[in-house]
Design an enzyme around this catalytic site. Structure first.
Site, PDB file in Angstrom:
ATOM      1  N   MET A   1      28.088  33.336  -3.387  1.00  0.00           N
ATOM      2  CA  MET A   1      29.439  32.780  -3.570  1.00  0.00           C
ATOM      3  C   MET A   1      29.567  32.215  -4.980  1.00  0.00           C
ATOM      4  SD  MET A   1      29.583  29.406  -1.222  1.00  0.00           S
ATOM      5  CE  MET A   1      28.268  28.234  -1.059  1.00  0.00           C
ATOM      6  N   HIS A   2      30.742  32.452  -5.551  1.00  0.00           N
ATOM      7  CA  HIS A   2      30.988  31.954  -6.907  1.00  0.00           C
ATOM      8  C   HIS A   2      32.464  31.762  -7.212  1.00  0.00           C
ATOM      9  CE1 HIS A   2      31.807  36.249  -7.394  1.00  0.00           C
ATOM     10  NE2 HIS A   2      32.550  35.891  -8.425  1.00  0.00           N
ATOM     11  N   ARG A   3      33.354  32.146  -6.276  1.00  0.00           N
ATOM     12  CA  ARG A   3      34.799  32.039  -6.556  1.00  0.00           C
ATOM     13  C   ARG A   3      35.177  30.593  -6.833  1.00  0.00           C
ATOM     14  NH1 ARG A   3      36.764  36.375  -8.037  1.00  0.00           N
ATOM     15  NH2 ARG A   3      35.541  37.972  -7.022  1.00  0.00           N
TER      16      ARG A   3
END
Ligand code: UD1
Ligand code: UDP
Length: 438
Positions: free
Chosen positions: A208-210
Protein backbone atom coordinates in the site's frame (compact mmCIF):
# COMPACT_ATOMS: atom_id res chain seq x y z
CA UNK A 1 11.92 8.09 -36.57
CA UNK A 2 12.90 8.97 -33.04
CA UNK A 3 10.83 8.08 -29.95
CA UNK A 4 11.41 9.68 -26.54
CA UNK A 5 10.10 7.73 -23.55
CA UNK A 6 9.53 9.43 -20.21
CA UNK A 7 9.47 7.40 -17.01
CA UNK A 8 10.35 8.01 -13.39
CA UNK A 9 8.54 5.75 -10.94
CA UNK A 10 8.64 2.00 -10.36
CA UNK A 11 5.43 1.19 -12.29
CA UNK A 12 6.40 3.39 -15.23
CA UNK A 13 9.73 1.56 -15.55
CA UNK A 14 7.97 -1.83 -15.42
CA UNK A 15 5.23 -0.93 -17.88
CA UNK A 16 7.47 0.93 -20.36
CA UNK A 17 10.15 -1.80 -20.36
CA UNK A 18 8.34 -3.96 -22.96
CA UNK A 19 7.93 -0.92 -25.23
CA UNK A 20 11.57 0.16 -24.84
CA UNK A 21 12.54 -3.40 -25.66
CA UNK A 22 10.24 -3.50 -28.72
CA UNK A 23 11.56 -0.16 -30.03
CA UNK A 24 15.15 -1.37 -29.67
CA UNK A 25 14.40 -4.36 -31.94
CA UNK A 26 13.32 -2.07 -34.77
CA UNK A 27 14.99 0.53 -36.95
CA UNK A 28 13.94 3.37 -34.64
CA UNK A 29 16.08 5.80 -32.67
CA UNK A 30 15.11 6.08 -29.03
CA UNK A 31 15.90 8.24 -26.07
CA UNK A 32 14.78 7.43 -22.52
CA UNK A 33 14.28 10.22 -19.98
CA UNK A 34 14.10 9.37 -16.26
CA UNK A 35 12.46 12.10 -14.20
CA UNK A 36 14.17 10.93 -11.01
CA UNK A 37 10.88 10.87 -9.06
CA UNK A 38 11.86 7.47 -7.68
CA UNK A 39 15.55 7.34 -6.85
CA UNK A 40 16.20 4.65 -4.21
CA UNK A 41 18.00 1.69 -5.74
CA UNK A 42 15.11 -0.63 -4.86
CA UNK A 43 12.54 1.75 -6.41
CA UNK A 44 14.43 2.45 -9.64
CA UNK A 45 17.90 1.07 -10.61
CA UNK A 46 17.05 -2.53 -9.72
CA UNK A 47 14.22 -2.53 -12.24
CA UNK A 48 16.48 -1.64 -15.15
CA UNK A 49 18.57 -4.69 -14.23
CA UNK A 50 15.66 -7.09 -13.66
CA UNK A 51 13.84 -5.97 -16.79
CA UNK A 52 17.04 -5.98 -18.86
CA UNK A 53 16.67 -2.48 -20.30
CA UNK A 54 19.51 0.05 -20.64
CA UNK A 55 20.14 2.86 -18.17
CA UNK A 56 18.19 5.98 -19.26
CA UNK A 57 19.93 8.51 -21.51
CA UNK A 58 18.90 11.37 -19.21
CA UNK A 59 17.99 11.66 -15.55
CA UNK A 60 16.36 14.90 -14.44
CA UNK A 61 16.78 14.07 -10.73
CA UNK A 62 13.62 15.84 -9.52
CA UNK A 63 13.54 13.78 -6.34
CA UNK A 64 10.73 14.08 -3.81
CA UNK A 65 8.67 17.20 -3.10
CA UNK A 66 5.28 18.79 -3.37
CA UNK A 67 3.26 18.21 -6.52
CA UNK A 68 3.89 21.72 -7.83
CA UNK A 69 7.63 21.56 -7.24
CA UNK A 70 7.99 18.07 -8.65
CA UNK A 71 5.88 18.80 -11.75
CA UNK A 72 7.58 22.15 -12.34
CA UNK A 73 11.08 20.69 -12.15
CA UNK A 74 10.04 17.89 -14.46
CA UNK A 75 8.66 20.31 -17.02
CA UNK A 76 11.87 22.33 -17.02
CA UNK A 77 14.07 19.26 -17.35
CA UNK A 78 11.94 17.51 -19.97
CA UNK A 79 11.73 20.66 -22.10
CA UNK A 80 15.52 21.01 -22.12
CA UNK A 81 15.92 17.44 -23.33
CA UNK A 82 13.17 17.62 -25.96
CA UNK A 83 14.61 20.82 -27.43
CA UNK A 84 17.92 19.01 -27.97
CA UNK A 85 16.59 15.60 -29.01
CA UNK A 86 13.62 16.70 -31.17
CA UNK A 87 11.79 13.36 -31.13
CA UNK A 88 8.87 12.58 -33.44
CA UNK A 89 6.78 11.38 -30.52
CA UNK A 90 7.00 11.44 -26.73
CA UNK A 91 5.62 8.48 -24.79
CA UNK A 92 4.26 8.87 -21.28
CA UNK A 93 2.73 6.12 -19.17
CA UNK A 94 -0.12 5.97 -16.69
CA UNK A 95 -0.99 8.76 -14.31
CA UNK A 96 2.06 10.00 -12.43
CA UNK A 97 3.31 13.57 -12.34
CA UNK A 98 5.63 12.70 -15.26
CA UNK A 99 2.56 12.12 -17.45
CA UNK A 100 1.24 15.59 -16.68
CA UNK A 101 4.63 17.28 -17.08
CA UNK A 102 5.60 15.36 -20.22
CA UNK A 103 2.28 15.94 -21.96
CA UNK A 104 2.21 19.68 -21.19
CA UNK A 105 5.77 20.27 -22.36
CA UNK A 106 5.58 18.14 -25.51
CA UNK A 107 2.26 19.59 -26.64
CA UNK A 108 3.55 23.15 -26.34
CA UNK A 109 6.57 22.17 -28.44
CA UNK A 110 4.15 20.67 -31.00
CA UNK A 111 5.58 17.21 -30.51
CA UNK A 112 3.16 14.29 -30.79
CA UNK A 113 2.31 12.49 -27.54
CA UNK A 114 1.54 8.83 -27.06
CA UNK A 115 -0.21 8.07 -23.77
CA UNK A 116 0.36 4.47 -22.74
CA UNK A 117 -2.41 3.13 -20.47
CA UNK A 118 -4.77 5.94 -21.45
CA UNK A 119 -8.49 6.10 -20.73
CA UNK A 120 -8.51 4.85 -17.14
CA UNK A 121 -10.85 6.85 -14.92
CA UNK A 122 -11.51 6.58 -11.20
CA UNK A 123 -13.94 9.54 -11.39
CA UNK A 124 -12.37 10.75 -8.14
CA UNK A 125 -10.91 14.18 -8.86
CA UNK A 126 -9.30 14.36 -5.41
CA UNK A 127 -6.74 11.78 -6.57
CA UNK A 128 -3.67 13.45 -8.10
CA UNK A 129 -3.49 10.56 -10.55
CA UNK A 130 -6.98 11.27 -11.93
CA UNK A 131 -6.07 14.88 -12.63
CA UNK A 132 -2.78 13.88 -14.24
CA UNK A 133 -4.29 11.38 -16.62
CA UNK A 134 -7.24 13.59 -17.59
CA UNK A 135 -5.10 16.64 -18.32
CA UNK A 136 -2.59 14.55 -20.27
CA UNK A 137 -5.38 13.12 -22.41
CA UNK A 138 -6.40 16.59 -23.57
CA UNK A 139 -2.96 16.98 -25.16
CA UNK A 140 -2.46 13.40 -26.38
CA UNK A 141 -2.12 12.44 -30.05
CA UNK A 142 -2.20 8.62 -29.81
CA UNK A 143 -4.01 6.83 -26.99
CA UNK A 144 -2.85 3.30 -26.15
CA UNK A 145 -5.71 1.85 -24.16
CA UNK A 146 -5.85 -1.39 -22.18
CA UNK A 147 -9.54 -2.29 -22.64
CA UNK A 148 -12.68 -1.40 -24.56
CA UNK A 149 -14.19 0.01 -21.36
CA UNK A 150 -11.35 2.53 -20.98
CA UNK A 151 -11.67 3.43 -24.67
CA UNK A 152 -15.35 4.17 -24.07
CA UNK A 153 -14.36 6.57 -21.27
CA UNK A 154 -12.39 8.55 -23.85
CA UNK A 155 -15.17 8.44 -26.46
CA UNK A 156 -17.54 9.83 -23.83
CA UNK A 157 -15.13 12.73 -23.34
CA UNK A 158 -15.30 13.46 -27.06
CA UNK A 159 -12.02 12.02 -28.37
CA UNK A 160 -12.02 10.63 -31.92
CA UNK A 161 -11.96 6.84 -32.13
CA UNK A 162 -9.42 7.14 -34.95
CA UNK A 163 -6.69 7.91 -32.42
CA UNK A 164 -7.73 5.30 -29.85
CA UNK A 165 -5.81 2.00 -29.96
CA UNK A 166 -6.98 -0.85 -27.77
CA UNK A 167 -3.68 -2.59 -27.14
CA UNK A 168 -4.09 -4.39 -23.83
CA UNK A 169 -1.73 -3.47 -21.00
CA UNK A 170 2.05 -3.81 -21.26
CA UNK A 171 2.04 -5.10 -17.68
CA UNK A 172 0.87 -8.44 -19.12
CA UNK A 173 3.86 -8.48 -21.50
CA UNK A 174 6.20 -7.80 -18.57
CA UNK A 175 4.48 -10.26 -16.28
CA UNK A 176 4.46 -13.23 -18.70
CA UNK A 177 8.04 -12.72 -19.81
CA UNK A 178 9.58 -12.14 -16.42
CA UNK A 179 7.67 -14.72 -14.42
CA UNK A 180 9.31 -17.42 -16.53
CA UNK A 181 12.73 -15.88 -15.89
CA UNK A 182 11.94 -15.54 -12.17
CA UNK A 183 10.83 -19.17 -11.88
CA UNK A 184 14.08 -20.39 -13.40
CA UNK A 185 16.15 -18.11 -11.18
CA UNK A 186 14.28 -18.52 -7.88
CA UNK A 187 14.17 -16.04 -5.00
CA UNK A 188 17.28 -13.93 -4.62
CA UNK A 189 16.49 -11.14 -2.20
CA UNK A 190 18.10 -11.78 1.16
CA UNK A 191 15.10 -10.40 3.05
CA UNK A 192 13.14 -13.41 1.76
CA UNK A 193 15.87 -15.95 2.53
CA UNK A 194 14.94 -16.42 6.18
CA UNK A 195 11.25 -16.87 5.35
CA UNK A 196 11.57 -20.09 3.32
CA UNK A 197 8.86 -18.77 0.98
CA UNK A 198 8.95 -21.89 -1.22
CA UNK A 199 7.54 -23.93 1.66
CA UNK A 200 5.25 -21.32 3.15
CA UNK A 201 1.44 -21.68 2.98
CA UNK A 202 -1.26 -19.02 3.10
CA UNK A 203 0.90 -16.18 1.82
CA UNK A 204 -0.78 -12.80 1.79
CA UNK A 205 1.23 -10.25 -0.19
CA UNK A 206 0.46 -6.75 1.00
CA UNK A 207 1.39 -3.45 -0.66
CA UNK A 208 0.00 0.00 0.00
CA UNK A 209 1.19 3.47 -0.85
CA UNK A 210 -1.80 5.55 -2.04
CA UNK A 211 -1.75 8.97 -0.45
CA UNK A 212 -5.48 8.69 0.35
CA UNK A 213 -4.74 5.58 2.43
CA UNK A 214 -1.34 5.87 3.99
CA UNK A 215 -1.46 9.59 4.74
CA UNK A 216 -4.69 9.16 6.76
CA UNK A 217 -4.06 7.72 10.23
CA UNK A 218 -7.59 6.42 10.75
CA UNK A 219 -7.42 4.36 7.56
CA UNK A 220 -4.00 2.95 8.41
CA UNK A 221 -5.23 1.98 11.90
CA UNK A 222 -8.26 0.17 10.43
CA UNK A 223 -6.08 -1.77 8.01
CA UNK A 224 -3.60 -2.71 10.76
CA UNK A 225 -6.49 -3.84 12.99
CA UNK A 226 -7.59 -6.20 10.22
CA UNK A 227 -4.02 -7.48 9.69
CA UNK A 228 -3.74 -8.27 13.42
CA UNK A 229 -6.67 -10.66 13.14
CA UNK A 230 -5.37 -12.41 10.02
CA UNK A 231 -2.96 -14.48 12.10
CA UNK A 232 -3.58 -17.63 9.99
CA UNK A 233 -1.81 -15.91 7.13
CA UNK A 234 1.84 -15.22 6.47
CA UNK A 235 1.72 -11.57 5.55
CA UNK A 236 4.65 -10.35 3.45
CA UNK A 237 4.74 -6.59 3.21
CA UNK A 238 7.41 -5.08 0.92
CA UNK A 239 6.99 -1.55 2.15
CA UNK A 240 6.90 1.48 -0.15
CA UNK A 241 9.12 4.34 1.17
CA UNK A 242 6.15 6.67 1.45
CA UNK A 243 4.35 4.15 3.67
CA UNK A 244 7.41 3.50 5.81
CA UNK A 245 7.67 7.24 6.47
CA UNK A 246 4.01 7.68 7.38
CA UNK A 247 3.84 4.55 9.56
CA UNK A 248 6.87 5.84 11.46
CA UNK A 249 5.38 9.32 11.77
CA UNK A 250 2.09 7.89 13.09
CA UNK A 251 4.08 5.72 15.57
CA UNK A 252 2.56 2.56 14.05
CA UNK A 253 5.58 0.94 12.39
CA UNK A 254 6.84 -0.96 15.44
CA UNK A 255 3.37 -2.17 16.40
CA UNK A 256 2.92 -3.72 12.95
CA UNK A 257 6.47 -5.00 12.71
CA UNK A 258 6.14 -6.78 16.07
CA UNK A 259 3.30 -9.01 14.84
CA UNK A 260 4.83 -12.44 14.34
CA UNK A 261 2.77 -13.21 11.21
CA UNK A 262 3.65 -9.90 9.51
CA UNK A 263 7.00 -9.60 7.74
CA UNK A 264 7.84 -6.05 6.72
CA UNK A 265 10.63 -6.04 4.15
CA UNK A 266 12.11 -3.44 1.81
CA UNK A 267 10.62 -3.13 -1.70
CA UNK A 268 11.49 -6.15 -3.81
CA UNK A 269 12.94 -6.30 -7.31
CA UNK A 270 10.55 -7.26 -10.08
CA UNK A 271 11.57 -10.91 -10.39
CA UNK A 272 11.37 -11.64 -6.65
CA UNK A 273 8.11 -9.76 -6.39
CA UNK A 274 6.46 -11.58 -9.32
CA UNK A 275 7.50 -14.91 -7.86
CA UNK A 276 6.14 -13.91 -4.46
CA UNK A 277 2.78 -12.76 -5.85
CA UNK A 278 2.43 -15.85 -8.04
CA UNK A 279 2.83 -18.03 -4.92
CA UNK A 280 0.36 -15.98 -2.88
CA UNK A 281 -3.06 -17.13 -1.74
CA UNK A 282 -4.23 -13.55 -1.64
CA UNK A 283 -3.09 -10.06 -2.58
CA UNK A 284 -4.13 -7.11 -0.45
CA UNK A 285 -3.21 -3.87 -2.16
CA UNK A 286 -4.02 -0.33 -3.19
CA UNK A 287 -1.62 -0.52 -6.13
CA UNK A 288 -2.89 -0.07 -9.67
CA UNK A 289 -0.36 -2.37 -11.31
CA UNK A 290 -0.88 -5.08 -8.75
CA UNK A 291 -4.63 -5.23 -9.40
CA UNK A 292 -3.73 -5.97 -13.03
CA UNK A 293 -0.99 -8.46 -12.18
CA UNK A 294 -3.19 -10.33 -9.71
CA UNK A 295 -5.78 -11.15 -12.38
CA UNK A 296 -3.00 -11.97 -14.85
CA UNK A 297 -1.43 -14.39 -12.36
CA UNK A 298 -4.79 -15.86 -11.23
CA UNK A 299 -4.40 -14.69 -7.64
CA UNK A 300 -7.46 -13.25 -5.82
CA UNK A 301 -7.08 -9.55 -5.00
CA UNK A 302 -8.68 -7.41 -2.33
CA UNK A 303 -8.20 -3.76 -3.12
CA UNK A 304 -7.84 -1.29 -0.27
CA UNK A 305 -9.82 1.39 -2.07
CA UNK A 306 -13.43 2.51 -2.48
CA UNK A 307 -13.12 3.02 -6.23
CA UNK A 308 -10.86 1.74 -8.95
CA UNK A 309 -9.91 2.85 -12.43
CA UNK A 310 -9.57 -0.88 -13.16
CA UNK A 311 -13.28 -1.85 -12.86
CA UNK A 312 -12.76 -4.68 -15.39
CA UNK A 313 -10.96 -6.67 -12.70
CA UNK A 314 -13.96 -6.35 -10.39
CA UNK A 315 -16.48 -7.13 -13.14
CA UNK A 316 -14.47 -10.22 -14.11
CA UNK A 317 -14.66 -11.41 -10.51
CA UNK A 318 -10.94 -11.38 -9.67
CA UNK A 319 -10.87 -8.28 -7.49
CA UNK A 320 -13.03 -7.00 -4.63
CA UNK A 321 -12.97 -3.42 -3.34
CA UNK A 322 -12.69 -3.54 0.45
CA UNK A 323 -11.65 0.06 1.14
CA UNK A 324 -9.98 0.50 4.49
CA UNK A 325 -12.91 -1.18 6.21
CA UNK A 326 -11.69 -3.69 8.80
CA UNK A 327 -14.80 -5.92 8.62
CA UNK A 328 -14.84 -6.03 4.84
CA UNK A 329 -11.11 -6.90 4.68
CA UNK A 330 -11.54 -9.68 7.25
CA UNK A 331 -14.76 -11.09 5.84
CA UNK A 332 -13.39 -11.37 2.29
CA UNK A 333 -9.93 -12.58 3.29
CA UNK A 334 -11.41 -15.32 5.49
CA UNK A 335 -13.79 -16.36 2.72
CA UNK A 336 -10.91 -16.74 0.26
CA UNK A 337 -9.06 -18.87 2.82
CA UNK A 338 -11.95 -21.08 3.84
CA UNK A 339 -14.31 -21.27 0.85
CA UNK A 340 -12.60 -23.13 -1.98
CA UNK A 341 -15.39 -22.49 -4.49
CA UNK A 342 -15.29 -18.75 -3.80
CA UNK A 343 -11.49 -18.65 -4.09
CA UNK A 344 -11.53 -20.67 -7.33
CA UNK A 345 -14.05 -18.34 -8.88
CA UNK A 346 -11.77 -15.40 -8.14
CA UNK A 347 -8.70 -17.24 -9.43
CA UNK A 348 -10.46 -18.20 -12.67
CA UNK A 349 -11.50 -14.64 -13.52
CA UNK A 350 -10.55 -13.88 -17.12
CA UNK A 351 -7.71 -11.39 -17.49
CA UNK A 352 -9.10 -8.40 -19.43
CA UNK A 353 -5.69 -6.88 -20.22
CA UNK A 354 -4.68 -8.80 -23.31
CA UNK A 355 -2.37 -11.60 -24.30
CA UNK A 356 0.99 -9.98 -23.68
CA UNK A 357 1.49 -8.40 -27.12
CA UNK A 358 0.65 -4.87 -26.08
CA UNK A 359 4.11 -3.41 -26.73
CA UNK A 360 4.14 -4.80 -30.25
CA UNK A 361 0.69 -3.35 -31.05
CA UNK A 362 1.75 0.00 -29.61
CA UNK A 363 4.94 0.32 -31.65
CA UNK A 364 3.17 -1.00 -34.80
CA UNK A 365 0.60 1.80 -34.45
CA UNK A 366 3.31 4.44 -33.94
CA UNK A 367 5.21 3.27 -37.04
CA UNK A 368 1.99 3.37 -39.04
CA UNK A 369 1.18 6.94 -37.90
CA UNK A 370 4.75 8.04 -38.61
CA UNK A 371 4.70 6.57 -42.12
CA UNK A 372 1.42 8.38 -42.86
CA UNK A 373 2.75 11.73 -41.57
CA UNK A 374 0.21 11.75 -38.73
CA UNK A 375 2.79 12.57 -36.06
CA UNK A 376 3.31 16.04 -37.55
CA UNK A 377 1.45 18.46 -35.34
CA UNK A 378 0.24 21.41 -37.38
CA UNK A 379 -2.43 24.04 -36.84
CA UNK A 380 -5.58 23.00 -38.73
CA UNK A 381 -6.33 25.05 -41.84
CA UNK A 382 -10.06 25.29 -41.29
CA UNK A 383 -11.44 25.09 -37.83
CA UNK A 384 -15.08 24.17 -37.35
CA UNK A 385 -16.95 27.18 -36.11
CA UNK A 386 -19.34 25.17 -34.01
CA UNK A 387 -19.67 21.84 -32.31
CA UNK A 388 -22.09 19.62 -34.20
CA UNK A 389 -23.28 16.07 -33.65
CA UNK A 390 -25.95 14.22 -35.62
CA UNK A 391 -27.83 11.16 -34.44
CA UNK A 392 -29.04 8.24 -36.51
CA UNK A 393 -30.74 4.94 -35.93
CA UNK A 394 -29.19 2.44 -38.33
CA UNK A 395 -31.49 -0.09 -39.95
CA UNK A 396 -29.23 -1.79 -42.49
CA UNK A 397 -26.18 -4.02 -42.52
CA UNK A 398 -23.38 -1.51 -42.68
CA UNK A 399 -20.06 -1.47 -40.86
CA UNK A 400 -18.51 1.53 -39.14
CA UNK A 401 -15.87 1.90 -41.86
CA UNK A 402 -18.48 1.64 -44.64
CA UNK A 403 -20.75 4.22 -42.98
CA UNK A 404 -17.90 6.65 -42.45
CA UNK A 405 -16.76 6.34 -46.04
CA UNK A 406 -20.24 6.55 -47.54
CA UNK A 407 -21.29 9.57 -45.47
CA UNK A 408 -17.82 11.16 -45.24
CA UNK A 409 -18.45 11.23 -41.51
CA UNK A 410 -16.76 10.43 -38.22
CA UNK A 411 -18.73 8.25 -35.83
CA UNK A 412 -18.45 9.27 -32.17
CA UNK A 413 -20.67 7.02 -30.12
CA UNK A 414 -22.46 3.79 -30.80
CA UNK A 415 -25.28 2.54 -28.59
CA UNK A 416 -26.42 -1.05 -28.69
CA UNK A 417 -29.59 -0.73 -26.64
CA UNK A 418 -28.42 0.76 -23.34
CA UNK A 419 -24.78 -0.16 -23.84
CA UNK A 420 -22.09 1.94 -25.46
CA UNK A 421 -19.82 0.10 -27.86
CA UNK A 422 -16.47 0.94 -29.34
CA UNK A 423 -16.77 1.74 -33.07
CA UNK A 424 -14.40 -0.92 -34.37
CA UNK A 425 -14.10 -0.56 -38.18
CA UNK A 426 -15.86 -3.86 -38.85
CA UNK A 427 -18.69 -3.44 -36.30
CA UNK A 428 -22.08 -4.03 -37.95
CA UNK A 429 -24.26 -1.04 -37.02
CA UNK A 430 -27.60 -2.65 -37.87
CA UNK A 431 -30.07 -1.97 -35.03
CA UNK A 432 -27.79 0.52 -33.28
CA UNK A 433 -28.05 4.21 -32.53
CA UNK A 434 -25.05 6.37 -33.42
CA UNK A 435 -23.84 9.92 -33.05
CA UNK A 436 -21.53 11.30 -35.75
CA UNK A 437 -20.40 14.47 -37.42
CA UNK A 438 -19.78 15.29 -41.05
C1 UD1 B 1 4.07 7.97 -7.10
C2 UD1 B 1 2.90 8.33 -8.01
C3 UD1 B 1 1.80 7.30 -7.88
C4 UD1 B 1 2.34 5.91 -8.14
C5 UD1 B 1 3.54 5.64 -7.24
C6 UD1 B 1 4.16 4.33 -7.60
C7 UD1 B 1 2.40 10.69 -8.44
C8 UD1 B 1 1.52 11.82 -8.10
N1 UD1 B 1 2.34 9.63 -7.65
O1 UD1 B 1 3.60 8.00 -5.76
O2 UD1 B 1 0.77 7.58 -8.82
O3 UD1 B 1 1.32 4.98 -7.87
O4 UD1 B 1 4.53 6.66 -7.43
O5 UD1 B 1 4.94 3.81 -6.57
O6 UD1 B 1 3.14 10.80 -9.40
N2 UD1 B 1 10.45 8.19 -1.54
C9 UD1 B 1 11.65 7.65 -1.17
N3 UD1 B 1 12.44 7.11 -2.15
C10 UD1 B 1 12.09 7.09 -3.46
C11 UD1 B 1 10.86 7.64 -3.83
C12 UD1 B 1 10.05 8.19 -2.85
O7 UD1 B 1 12.03 7.65 0.00
O8 UD1 B 1 12.86 6.55 -4.28
C13 UD1 B 1 9.56 8.73 -0.49
C14 UD1 B 1 9.74 10.21 -0.24
O9 UD1 B 1 9.60 10.46 1.11
C15 UD1 B 1 8.54 10.82 -0.99
C16 UD1 B 1 7.48 9.74 -0.83
O10 UD1 B 1 8.20 8.51 -0.87
O11 UD1 B 1 8.14 12.04 -0.45
C17 UD1 B 1 6.44 9.76 -1.92
O12 UD1 B 1 7.05 9.72 -3.20
P1 UD1 B 1 6.35 10.41 -4.47
O13 UD1 B 1 7.22 10.21 -5.65
O14 UD1 B 1 5.95 11.80 -4.17
O15 UD1 B 1 4.99 9.66 -4.64
P2 UD1 B 1 4.62 8.12 -4.54
O16 UD1 B 1 3.81 7.92 -3.31
O17 UD1 B 1 5.82 7.28 -4.75
N1 UDP C 1 6.38 -4.13 -7.35
C1 UDP C 1 7.67 -4.64 -7.21
N2 UDP C 1 8.21 -4.77 -5.96
C2 UDP C 1 7.51 -4.46 -4.85
C3 UDP C 1 6.19 -3.97 -4.99
C4 UDP C 1 5.66 -3.80 -6.25
O1 UDP C 1 8.32 -4.96 -8.21
O2 UDP C 1 8.04 -4.61 -3.75
C5 UDP C 1 5.82 -3.94 -8.70
C6 UDP C 1 4.52 -4.66 -8.99
O3 UDP C 1 4.78 -5.92 -9.54
C7 UDP C 1 3.83 -3.74 -9.98
C8 UDP C 1 4.37 -2.36 -9.66
O4 UDP C 1 5.50 -2.56 -8.82
O5 UDP C 1 4.17 -4.05 -11.31
C9 UDP C 1 3.35 -1.53 -8.98
O6 UDP C 1 3.92 -0.35 -8.53
P1 UDP C 1 3.26 0.55 -7.43
O7 UDP C 1 2.34 -0.25 -6.61
O8 UDP C 1 4.36 1.27 -6.76
O9 UDP C 1 2.48 1.65 -8.29
P2 UDP C 1 1.04 1.72 -8.98
O10 UDP C 1 0.91 0.55 -9.89
O11 UDP C 1 0.02 1.74 -7.91
O12 UDP C 1 1.06 3.01 -9.70
Amino acid sequence: MKIATILGTRPEIIKMAPIIDEISKRDIEQVVIHTGQHYDEEMSDNFFKDLEIPTPDYNIHVGSGTHGKQTGLMMKGIEEVLLVEKPDIVLVQGDTNAVLAGALVASKLHIAIGHVEAGLRSFDMTMPEELNRRVADVATTMYFIPTEQSAINLLAEGFSHKNLFITGNTVVDACFRHLEIAKKRGFEDESLAGLDIDNLDNILTLTMHRAENVDVKERVVNIIDALKELSDMNIIFPIHPRTKNTLENFGLFEELNNLSHVHIIKPLGYLDFLLLTSKSTLILTDSGGLQEEAITLNVPALTLRYNTERPETVAAGGNILVGSDKDSILENACKILSDEEFADKMKNAINPYGRGDSAKSTVDAIEDYYSRGLLNIEAPEDIMDSFTRKMASIKEDISVAEFEQKENALIHMVFDGENMKFPFDDLNLNGMMITYDK
